[in-house]
Design a protein around this motif. Structure first.
Motif, PDB file in Angstrom:
ATOM      1  N   LYS A   1       0.821  -1.212   0.000  1.00 54.29           N
ATOM      2  CA  LYS A   1       0.000   0.000   0.000  1.00 54.29           C
ATOM      3  C   LYS A   1       0.850   1.256   0.000  1.00 54.29           C
ATOM      4  CE  LYS A   1      -3.788   2.198   2.541  1.00 54.29           C
ATOM      5  NZ  LYS A   1      -4.722   2.066   3.705  1.00 54.29           N
ATOM      6  N   TYR A   2       2.007   1.202   0.691  1.00 57.56           N
ATOM      7  CA  TYR A   2       2.841   2.400   0.823  1.00 57.56           C
ATOM      8  C   TYR A   2       4.174   2.265   0.080  1.00 57.56           C
ATOM      9  CZ  TYR A   2      -0.534   3.069   4.570  1.00 57.56           C
ATOM     10  OH  TYR A   2      -1.692   3.186   5.281  1.00 57.56           O
ATOM     11  N   ALA A   3       4.205   1.394  -0.940  1.00 54.89           N
ATOM     12  CA  ALA A   3       5.455   1.114  -1.645  1.00 54.89           C
ATOM     13  C   ALA A   3       6.094   2.378  -2.211  1.00 54.89           C
ATOM     14  CB  ALA A   3       5.223   0.105  -2.759  1.00 54.89           C
ATOM     15  N   ASN A   4       5.297   3.287  -2.764  1.00 59.72           N
ATOM     16  CA  ASN A   4       5.868   4.510  -3.344  1.00 59.72           C
ATOM     17  C   ASN A   4       6.625   5.316  -2.309  1.00 59.72           C
ATOM     18  OD1 ASN A   4       4.370   3.621  -5.514  1.00 59.72           O
ATOM     19  ND2 ASN A   4       3.538   5.648  -6.013  1.00 59.72           N
ATOM     20  N   ASP A   5       5.929   5.649  -1.220  1.00 57.95           N
ATOM     21  CA  ASP A   5       6.544   6.489  -0.187  1.00 57.95           C
ATOM     22  C   ASP A   5       7.705   5.770   0.489  1.00 57.95           C
ATOM     23  OD1 ASP A   5       4.766   8.515  -0.734  1.00 57.95           O
ATOM     24  OD2 ASP A   5       3.379   7.972   0.885  1.00 57.95           O
ATOM     25  N   GLU A   6       7.552   4.476   0.720  1.00 49.81           N
ATOM     26  CA  GLU A   6       8.617   3.737   1.398  1.00 49.81           C
ATOM     27  C   GLU A   6       9.874   3.660   0.520  1.00 49.81           C
ATOM     28  OE1 GLU A   6       5.863   0.943   4.317  1.00 49.81           O
ATOM     29  OE2 GLU A   6       6.765   0.052   2.528  1.00 49.81           O
ATOM     30  N   PHE A   7       9.698   3.409  -0.760  1.00 47.78           N
ATOM     31  CA  PHE A   7      10.858   3.404  -1.639  1.00 47.78           C
ATOM     32  C   PHE A   7      11.481   4.798  -1.714  1.00 47.78           C
ATOM     33  CE2 PHE A   7      12.834   3.800  -5.870  1.00 47.78           C
ATOM     34  CZ  PHE A   7      13.821   2.840  -5.730  1.00 47.78           C
ATOM     35  N   ASP A   8      10.655   5.825  -1.751  1.00 53.28           N
ATOM     36  CA  ASP A   8      11.178   7.190  -1.819  1.00 53.28           C
ATOM     37  C   ASP A   8      11.984   7.569  -0.580  1.00 53.28           C
ATOM     38  OD1 ASP A   8      10.065   7.542  -4.290  1.00 53.28           O
ATOM     39  OD2 ASP A   8       8.341   8.723  -3.595  1.00 53.28           O
ATOM     40  N   SER A   9      11.781   6.860   0.537  1.00 52.66           N
ATOM     41  CA  SER A   9      12.539   7.185   1.752  1.00 52.66           C
ATOM     42  C   SER A   9      14.035   6.997   1.554  1.00 52.66           C
ATOM     43  CB  SER A   9      12.060   6.332   2.931  1.00 52.66           C
ATOM     44  OG  SER A   9      12.467   4.971   2.786  1.00 52.66           O
ATOM     45  N   ILE A  10      14.422   6.156   0.591  1.00 50.63           N
ATOM     46  CA  ILE A  10      15.845   5.916   0.323  1.00 50.63           C
ATOM     47  C   ILE A  10      16.518   7.190  -0.170  1.00 50.63           C
ATOM     48  CG2 ILE A  10      17.462   4.556  -1.097  1.00 50.63           C
ATOM     49  CD1 ILE A  10      15.320   2.337  -1.118  1.00 50.63           C
ATOM     50  N   GLN A  11      15.738   8.114  -0.725  1.00 50.41           N
ATOM     51  CA  GLN A  11      16.291   9.398  -1.161  1.00 50.41           C
ATOM     52  C   GLN A  11      16.917  10.167  -0.006  1.00 50.41           C
ATOM     53  OE1 GLN A  11      13.352  11.704  -3.256  1.00 50.41           O
ATOM     54  NE2 GLN A  11      12.650   9.956  -4.472  1.00 50.41           N
ATOM     55  N   ASN A  12      16.468   9.884   1.212  1.00 45.47           N
ATOM     56  CA  ASN A  12      16.944  10.625   2.384  1.00 45.47           C
ATOM     57  C   ASN A  12      18.010   9.870   3.180  1.00 45.47           C
ATOM     58  OD1 ASN A  12      15.077  12.766   1.879  1.00 45.47           O
ATOM     59  ND2 ASN A  12      13.458  11.457   2.724  1.00 45.47           N
ATOM     60  N   TYR A  13      18.411   8.687   2.717  1.00 47.12           N
ATOM     61  CA  TYR A  13      19.453   7.948   3.426  1.00 47.12           C
ATOM     62  C   TYR A  13      20.764   8.726   3.376  1.00 47.12           C
ATOM     63  CZ  TYR A  13      16.735   3.571   3.796  1.00 47.12           C
ATOM     64  OH  TYR A  13      15.803   2.615   4.112  1.00 47.12           O
ATOM     65  N   LYS A  14      21.449   8.753   4.492  1.00 41.76           N
ATOM     66  CA  LYS A  14      22.716   9.473   4.575  1.00 41.76           C
ATOM     67  C   LYS A  14      23.926   8.555   4.453  1.00 41.76           C
ATOM     68  CE  LYS A  14      21.199  13.398   7.445  1.00 41.76           C
ATOM     69  NZ  LYS A  14      19.778  13.051   7.597  1.00 41.76           N
ATOM     70  N   HIS A  15      23.767   7.272   4.790  1.00 44.09           N
ATOM     71  CA  HIS A  15      24.910   6.362   4.784  1.00 44.09           C
ATOM     72  C   HIS A  15      24.470   4.950   4.425  1.00 44.09           C
ATOM     73  CE1 HIS A  15      28.237   8.854   6.106  1.00 44.09           C
ATOM     74  NE2 HIS A  15      27.445   9.414   7.002  1.00 44.09           N
ATOM     75  N   THR A  16      25.457   4.136   4.116  1.00 44.56           N
ATOM     76  CA  THR A  16      25.232   2.735   3.763  1.00 44.56           C
ATOM     77  C   THR A  16      25.118   1.879   5.020  1.00 44.56           C
ATOM     78  OG1 THR A  16      27.591   2.227   3.730  1.00 44.56           O
ATOM     79  CG2 THR A  16      26.615   3.053   1.679  1.00 44.56           C
ATOM     80  N   ASN A  17      24.690   0.640   4.812  1.00 46.41           N
ATOM     81  CA  ASN A  17      24.660  -0.314   5.922  1.00 46.41           C
ATOM     82  C   ASN A  17      26.067  -0.653   6.394  1.00 46.41           C
ATOM     83  OD1 ASN A  17      21.972  -0.208   5.413  1.00 46.41           O
ATOM     84  ND2 ASN A  17      21.728  -2.367   4.872  1.00 46.41           N
TER      85      ASN A  17
END
Length: 470
Positions: free
Chosen positions: A337-353
């Motif tokens: 249901k929230y795939a769009n917004d959840e995938f877009d959250s990666i735009q705000n990642y600051k660092h890798t795992n």
């Protein structure tokens, strides 16, 4: 396979026509009559190592949704500028190849067992293609985000029984006199790091090479000299971690910057040049199920694609080849249901795992773990999730293994992240994908819709009209 027989192989052509007729509309038909009248003076081959189709897709989605324009690679499809195919990348020992056998299939023109470099099933050497082009008078080079002695660049350059003997590969690079070598791998060149204590930097300088150890030194390298650029002990930093660390950004070049500098150094060769460009850490990120490492390094590779295309479109005599050597981990965006917004959250990642997990230790508190993940990813772990991650740090002393020597809990963190970014993974290993292959420039008209990896070796020779020299 005989190289001329390949291009007249009616059976292969018929197979491609029957299976992949829809791809014909993607061919760069307007350019074909022009390309037929030209040979490829130069070849630039770009390899996003370990790029599953889902990785290509997600990078394009990321760029489309953030910037309103997709990836440079897929825009070449949208603009109908390239010929396109699928390529079977199996090795002689498995339908699932490793990078050494994959690169050797292109480099030596034959399938070999996983783990070797251009050494056949009976121990016979196959002359690597960059040596063939050097003998024909062209300059040759490789740039990568992993050690320059790693499997993919080495497969175009040398013969070696084991891909792991990177100290020997460094020596063979010097022996054959490749003109551009840039990436990581200080531990295979430095007298302080090598087991035999040889100073390979001094050896390269003694043969007239300019040696660069920083981004600034690379940018000021003279055009008239061969270059060895080594910018880290092992692989280079991930693009996302480099972006958010001033010191890394200052000292470490991006893949696009290395690509542009390599072209600058090579382009004045009267007989032309050949250059391999590898986004090697895409593969490392896939092995780690590290979504920030994966997407942002794929985007960094895509910027190198643009650097190559900028040159090729002006030059008119350059064949650009864009591909990958195998799939890895087969990630993708999962329905929800929230795939769009959840995938877009990666735009705000600051660092890798990698950055997240290497900053945690046995004594780290639950709150510190939660703060670190929230800073890097923008969401809060539960106490239970933080405790689960910490539970893996009681037995991380022994370092062994190729891609995760500390046995950090990458898969656990990826499963937690999936709830917030809608990205799933099927494994942490290579897969037997047929891979994307795109070509622009003289020689691209030779591409069939479905090819075997070894066919690419002969296509490059045919395109450059040096196929009869060996």
């Amino acid at each position: 396979m005989n190289r001329r027989k390949f291009f007249r192989n009616g059976a292969l052509s018929a197979l491609g026509a029957s299976l992949f007729t829809p791809f014909e509309s993607i061919r760069a038909s307007d350019f074909e009559s022009v390309w037929k009248r030209k040979k490829a003076k130069n070849i630039i081959m770009l390899v996003s190592d370990g790029m599953s189709t889902g990785t290509l897709n997600m990078a394009d989605l990321y760029l489309s949704r953030k910037k309103g324009k997709g990836s440079n690679w897929l825009n070449l499809y949208r603009e109908d500028k390239v010929s396109r195919a699928l390529m079977d990348m199996a090795s002689a020992s498995s339908i699932v190849t490793d990078s050494a056998a994959a690169s050797s299939s292109w480099g030596g023109g034959t399938r070999i067992k996983n783990g070797g470099l251009n050494i056949g099933l009976n121990g016979e050497p196959h002359l690597p293609i960059w040596q063939k082009f050097k003998a024909a008078g062209k300059k040759a080079g490789c740039v990568t985000t992993v050690p320059i002695t790693h499997a993919t660049p080495a497969g175009f350059c040398v013969n070696q029984k084991s891909r792991n003997d990177q100290e020997s590969i460094a020596e063979k690079y010097l022996e054959h006199g490749f003109d551009v070598l840039m990436g990581g791998g200080n531990e295979y060149f430095s007298a302080d790091k090598r087991k035999d204590r040889k100073d390979m930097y001094a050896a390269f300088e003694g043969k007239g090479y300019y040696v660069a150890r920083t981004r600034r030194e690379m940018s000021t390298a003279p055009k008239g000299k061969s270059i060895l650029g080594v910018f880290n002990d092992n692989g280079l930093p991930y693009a996302k971690d480099r972006e958010n660390n001033g010191e890394l950004k200052e000292n470490t070049p991006s893949l696009a910057e290395m690509t542009s500098k390599a072209i600058e150094i090579l382009k004045d060769s009267s007989q032309g040049f050949v250059l391999q460009v590898e986004g090697g850490k895409v593969d490392w990120a896939a092995h780690a199920n590290d979504i920030a490492g994966l997407i942002y390094d794929q985007v960094a590779f895509d910027e190198a694609v643009q650097a190559a295309m900028d040159f090729a479109e002006k030059d008119g005599e350059t064949l650009v080849i864009i591909t990958t050597d195998h799939g890895n981990a087969n990630p993708g965006v999962i329905y929800g249901k929230y795939a769009n917004d959840e995938f877009d959250s990666i735009q705000n990642y600051k660092h890798t795992n990698e950055w997240i997990l290497n900053g945690i230790g046995k004594e780290t508190s639950i709150n510190s773990v939660k703060e670190r993940v929230e800073y890097a990813n923008g969401f809060a772990l539960t106490d239970e999730e933080a405790t689960t991650l910490l539970g893996y740090y009681g037995s991380l002393d022994a370092e062994d293994g190729l891609y995760n020597p500390k046995h950090l809990p990458f898969s656990v963190l990826a499963e937690i992240q999936k709830q917030h970014n809608s990205v799933g993974w099927i494994s942490m290993q290579h897969s037997a994908d047929y891979v994307e292959l795109a070509m622009y420039g003289p020689g691209s008209q030779l591409l069939k819709p479905f090819v075997k990896n070894t066919d690419l070796h002969y296509l490059m020779l045919e395109a450059a009209e040096v196929e009869n020299a060996f």
